[in-house]
Write a protein that holds these residues in place. Structure first.
Motif: not given
Length: 562
Positions: A48-72
Motif C-alpha cells: 500500500k502506497l500513499e499518493i498525493s494527487w491534484v487532477g484537472q478537475g480540482a477547484r478546491g471543493k473535493v472532500e476527503d474519503n469521497n466515493k471516487t477516492q474510495q474506489m481508486l
C-alpha cells in the motif's frame, strides 16, 4: 431539459480524441481476482502506497474519503491525499510550488519544462509508460509526435511531463455569435444557408450558417447596431462585439485571425519570424479596432472588464456580437454563464446567428488552435521530484485506468450511471448529461483525479447532437480545420532555449504589449507615429533574443508532416 455540465467540460471546450480506447469491463472494480486474491495484489500492487494527487478537475471543493477516492484506493491499494486547491488559480499554483508542497501527481497549467529545469519535478521513463500505462503508450504511439512530446533534452526516452490529448484542438472551435433579432429588425440579411439548431430549451432561437461575414460587412453591421437603436429603448447604448482586458484570446482571437494573426503566437512575415504583437498585420488590426472604438462600436468600458465581467455585461443585452465556442452556441450547460447562452436563456426575445469567424481584407480567417498548433497533444501533468519509481509505477497504472480505460474514465469523469449522470441517447454512444452541479460533483471526487484525455471515439459522449450539427457545418470539417495552424516555427521538442527565455521575459513583454494595445485602441496614442518606437521597445526588452532563439526551431508545417 438538458442535463447540467460535467466539471471536465470547464476547460472551455468539450472536445474529443482519436485513440482506440477500449473498455476493460465493469466500471466498478472487482474486489477479488479469479484466485480470490485482492485485485491490487493480483496486479502486483501488494504494497500500500500513499499518493498525493491534484487532477484537472480540482477547484478546491473535493472532500476527503469521497466515493471516487474510495474506489481508486481499493482498486490500486493506495491511500490518496487530496489537495483542496483550485488548479486554475495561478496564485494558488505558485504558492504550492514555492512552498515545496507540490503533490506526487499534479495537473498543471504552468510550463512543465521550467518545473523540471527548476528541480521541482522528476522525469518519467518511456519503458515504465509502455509497461504500466499501455493504453496511454498506444495513444502516444498512434501519433508520430507522441513519444517526442515533453522529452527531456539530451535524455532519450525520458519525459518531464505526461501530456493530454484532445483531438478537436486541431479543429476550428471558435465562431461569431450575432444578434439575429437585431439583424432582422434592421434589415441585415444573414449569409449562406441558415438553419435552426434545435426546437426547445432556447435552441429554437439559435440559428447557424457555414458562411462567414467579411470584416467590412461586420463593420457595417456593427455601425447599424450602434446607431439604429436595435433594442428600441430610444438610447444610443448598444455596441458591436463584447471585449475584455483580461483574456483577449477569448474575445479578440477571431477578429485578429481575420488579419492572419494567431493571438499570442509568432508568425512569418516577409520571410522573417516575428511575434504577432509587432507584426504589420497586428498594426493593421489595431487600426481597425481604433476605428471601431472611435465609431462607438467598441464599448469604452472594455478596459475595466475582466472576462467574467464582460460575460456578465453581455447578458444585459447591449452587445451585437461575441466570439463564442461551438459548444456555447449549442448551449452546452457549462457555457450557460457566457455568451451567447447567458443572454439567450435569460431573454426569450433574443435570437442568435452563429457563423464562422469573419474573413479579413486579405482573405484570412480563423483563430489558431487552442492546443499546441501541431497536433492534439496539450495540457500537462507532472511528477514531484522525490517520487520513487515504485510510486511512479502505481501512478501510471492509475493514470491509464482513470483516463484511457473506457469504463474507468466514465466512472471517474462522470460518476455512476443513473445517479450522477444520464445518457442523451444510446448508452456509451451519446452525450453524458450530468445530474449534479459542479461543486457537488467535485466533492464526490468526480473528475477531480482525471487528466485532459478525450479520444475521438468518444466524441458523442462529450458532445450532444446540437454540437455535432455545428461540427458538420464548419467547426469539425476540413473547411474549419485548415484555419487553425499558424505560419510559424515551434520549439515543440525543446531543442532550443526558447522556453527558458520565454520564462525570463514574458511578464515584461506582456506589460509592454498590453499597454500599447489598450492605448492604441482607445486613441490615447497615434499608431502610425508610435509604432516604430513600440517595436524597438519590445525587441530591446527580450523580444529580439526570444525571436532569434525560436528561429532555430522547426516550422509548424514540417512538424505536422513528420
Amino acid at each position: 431539459m438538458r442535463g447540467k455540465s460535467s466539471l471536465a467540460a470547464s476547460l472551455g471546450i468539450l472536445l474529443a480524441i482519436t485513440t482506440a480506447c477500449s473498455s476493460s469491463g465493469n466500471p466498478e472494480p472487482s474486489p477479488t481476482a479469479a484466485t480470490g486474491t485482492p485485485a491490487a495484489t493480483a496486479d502486483g500492487m501488494s504494497k500500500k502506497l500513499e499518493i498525493s494527487w491534484v487532477g484537472q478537475g480540482a477547484r478546491g471543493k473535493v472532500e476527503d474519503n469521497n466515493k471516487t477516492q474510495q474506489m481508486l484506493e481499493k482498486k490500486f491499494n493506495v491511500k490518496l491525499v487530496n489537495r483542496k486547491i483550485d488548479i486554475n488559480n495561478a496564485e494558488q499554483r505558485n504558492l504550492m510550488v514555492a512552498s515545496g508542497d507540490l503533490p506526487d501527481y499534479s495537473y498543471t497549467l504552468d510550463d512543465p519544462s521550467k518545473l523540471y529545469r527548476d528541480g521541482v519535478t522528476r522525469s518519467i521513463p518511456k519503458d515504465l509508460i509502455v509497461k504500466y500505462a499501455p493504453k496511454y503508450a498506444a495513444l502516444l504511439d498512434s501519433v508520430g509526435t507522441g513519444f517526442k512530446v515533453n522529452q527531456v533534452p539530451g535524455k532519450q526516452g525520458e519525459f518531464f511531463a505526461l501530456t493530454g490529448y484532445v483531438d478537436t484542438t486541431v479543429n476550428q472551435f471558435w465562431g461569431q455569435a450575432y444578434r439575429l433579432d437585431w439583424m432582422e429588425k434592421l434589415g441585415i440579411k444573414p449569409k449562406g444557408t441558415v438553419k435552426q439548431l434545435g426546437t426547445a430549451n432556447g435552441l429554437e432561437r439559435v440559428y447557424y450558417t457555414a458562411e462567414a461575414f467579411t470584416i467590412e460587412e461586420e463593420t457595417k453591421m456593427y455601425e447599424a447596431f450602434v446607431n439604429q437603436d436595435p433594442d428600441g429603448n430610444g438610447k444610443k447604448d448598444t455596441y458591436g462585439p463584447v471585449l475584455d482586458y483580461e483574456a483577449p484570446s477569448n474575445t479578440q482571437a477571431t477578429l485578429a485571425g481575420a488579419f492572419g494573426i494567431g493571438w499570442g503566437q509568432f508568425q512569418e512575415e516577409n520571410g522573417k519570424l516575428v511575434n504577432y504583437a509587432i507584426s504589420s498585420n497586428y498594426k493593421d488590426y489595431l487600426k481597425l479596432m481604433a476605428d471601431w472604438y472611435k465609431k462607438g462600436i467598441i464599448d469604452p468600458e472594455f478596459t475595466t472588464l475582466n472576462l467574467t465581467k464582460s460575460w456578465e455585461k453581455y447578458a444585459t443585452g447591449k452587445y451585437g456580437g461575441a466570439q463564442a465556442l461551438h459548444q456555447s452556441a449549442a448551449l452546452v450547460p457549462y457555457t450557460h454563464t457566457r455568451p451567447p447562452g447567458n443572454l439567450v436563456l435569460k431573454d426569450p426575445s433574443v435570437k442568435i446567428l452563429f457563423a464562422p469567424p469573419p474573413i479579413g481584407p486579405n482573405g484570412k480567417q480563423g483563430a489558431p488552435s487552442n492546443g499546441n498548433g501541431v497536433d492534439g497533444f496539450s495540457y500537462s501533468a507532472v511528477i514531484r521530484k522525490d517520487v520513487s519509481d515504485e510510486k511512479l509505477i502505481r501512478i501510471l497504472q492509475m493514470f491509464d485506468y482513470i483516463n484511457l480505460d473506457f469504463d474507468g474514465n466514465l466512472l471517474t469523469q462522470f460518476g455512476e450511471d443513473g445517479t450522477d449522470y444520464s445518457w442523451g441517447g444510446t448508452p456509451k454512444k451519446s452525450a453524458v448529461l450530468s445530474k449534479k452541479p459542479d461543486a457537488e460533483r467535485e466533492a464526490a471526487g468526480i473528475s477531480y483525479y482525471n487528466h485532459v484525455m478525450r479520444p475521438a471515439a468518444l466524441t458523442p459522449i462529450w458532445n450532444d447532437e446540437f454540437t455535432l450539427k455545428l461540427f458538420d457545418a464548419f467547426w469539425g470539417v476540413e473547411a474549419g480545420r485548415k484555419t487553425v495552424y499558424a505560419n510559424s516555427k515551434y520549439d515543440y521538442f525543446n531543442e532550443t532555449k526558447y522556453n527558458e527565455l520565454r520564462s525570463k521575459y514574458t511578464a515584461k513583454l506582456k506589460t509592454i504589449t498590453d499597454e500599447y494595445m489598450f492605448k492604441a485602441i482607445t486613441g490615447e496614442l497615434n499608431i502610425d507615429s508610435t509604432w516604430d518606437n513600440y517595436v524597438k521597445n519590445y525587441l530591446s526588452n527580450g523580444g529580439s533574443e526570444i525571436t532569434a532563439e525560436l528561429d532555430k526551431a522547426p516550422k509548424v508545417a514540417d512538424l505536422r508532416n513528420k
